[in-house]
Design an enzyme around this catalytic site. Structure first.
Site, mmCIF file in Angstrom:
data_model
loop_
_atom_site.group_PDB
_atom_site.id
_atom_site.type_symbol
_atom_site.label_atom_id
_atom_site.label_comp_id
_atom_site.label_asym_id
_atom_site.label_seq_id
_atom_site.Cartn_x
_atom_site.Cartn_y
_atom_site.Cartn_z
ATOM 1 N N ASP A 71 0.847 -1.189 0.000
ATOM 2 C CA ASP A 71 0.000 0.000 0.000
ATOM 3 C C ASP A 71 0.884 1.242 0.000
ATOM 4 O O ASP A 71 1.875 1.279 0.720
ATOM 5 C CB ASP A 71 -0.859 -0.014 1.269
ATOM 6 N N ARG A 73 -0.771 4.446 0.116
ATOM 7 C CA ARG A 73 -1.625 5.560 0.524
ATOM 8 C C ARG A 73 -1.049 6.207 1.782
ATOM 9 O O ARG A 73 -0.581 5.526 2.683
ATOM 10 C CB ARG A 73 -3.050 5.081 0.791
#
Length: 171
Positions: A71, A73
């Protein structure tokens, strides 16, 4: 699971507005855990074509295999639009992401209620994803409580034959 959650959030905002309240949807376009459209589709292909087919048990491994990370983000900035709009309390928070939840509450915004997505809104194809996410700490509500290692291992997606034909869900 983004599409059903986003749709559910929009519907809930409309219902809130119809009752005289205020509904806000803040959507960050962070396709495929912010790795981009192309990487997202490469991950989908890897998931569907791996030995044994798509499985909740190997869901996050496929992203790491393709992109090198699970990830990208950066949720710490996520509450900024809420602060800009003057939000100090969210009565009904519609997201299963603990990362978003933690980012919001750590900046002083109170969340009263975490609204779960009704199971009938989650497509059969998304069961692998939601099972993996809940097992790894996401909050999808009471309907998805009790996902353990055995459930994670059992949850499979549709089978894909190597000749390109799609099979039925193996869930």
């Amino acid at each position: 699971t983004c599409r059903p959650y986003l749709t559910h959030a929009i519907e809930e905002c409309i219902k809130t507005a119809q009752r005289g309240g205020c509904g806000i949807v803040i959507y960050y376009r962070k396709e495929g855990r912010s790795l981009g459209e192309v990487t997202k589709y490469l991950v989908y292909n890897t998931r569907k074509r791996q030995e044994g087919g798509d499985s909740a048990e190997r869901y996050f491994n496929c992203t790491e295999q393709v992109a090198g990370v699970q990830d990208t983000r950066f949720q710490a900035l996520m509450p900024d639009p809420l602060h800009f709009l003057g939000v100090t309390k969210i009565h009904n928070f519609i997201s299963m992401s603990d990362m978003k939840y933690n980012a919001i509450v750590s900046t002083g915004i109170k969340i009263v209620n975490r609204v779960e997505i009704p199971p009938e809104l989650v497509p059969l194809d998304a069961q692998v994803e939601i099972t993996a996410k809940v097992f790894h700490g996401y909050n999808a509500g009471d309907a998805y409580k009790g996902i353990d290692a055995e459930k994670l291992k059992q949850t499979k997606g549709r089978d894909y034959d190597y000749d390109g034909k799609e099979g039925a869900a193996a869930n």
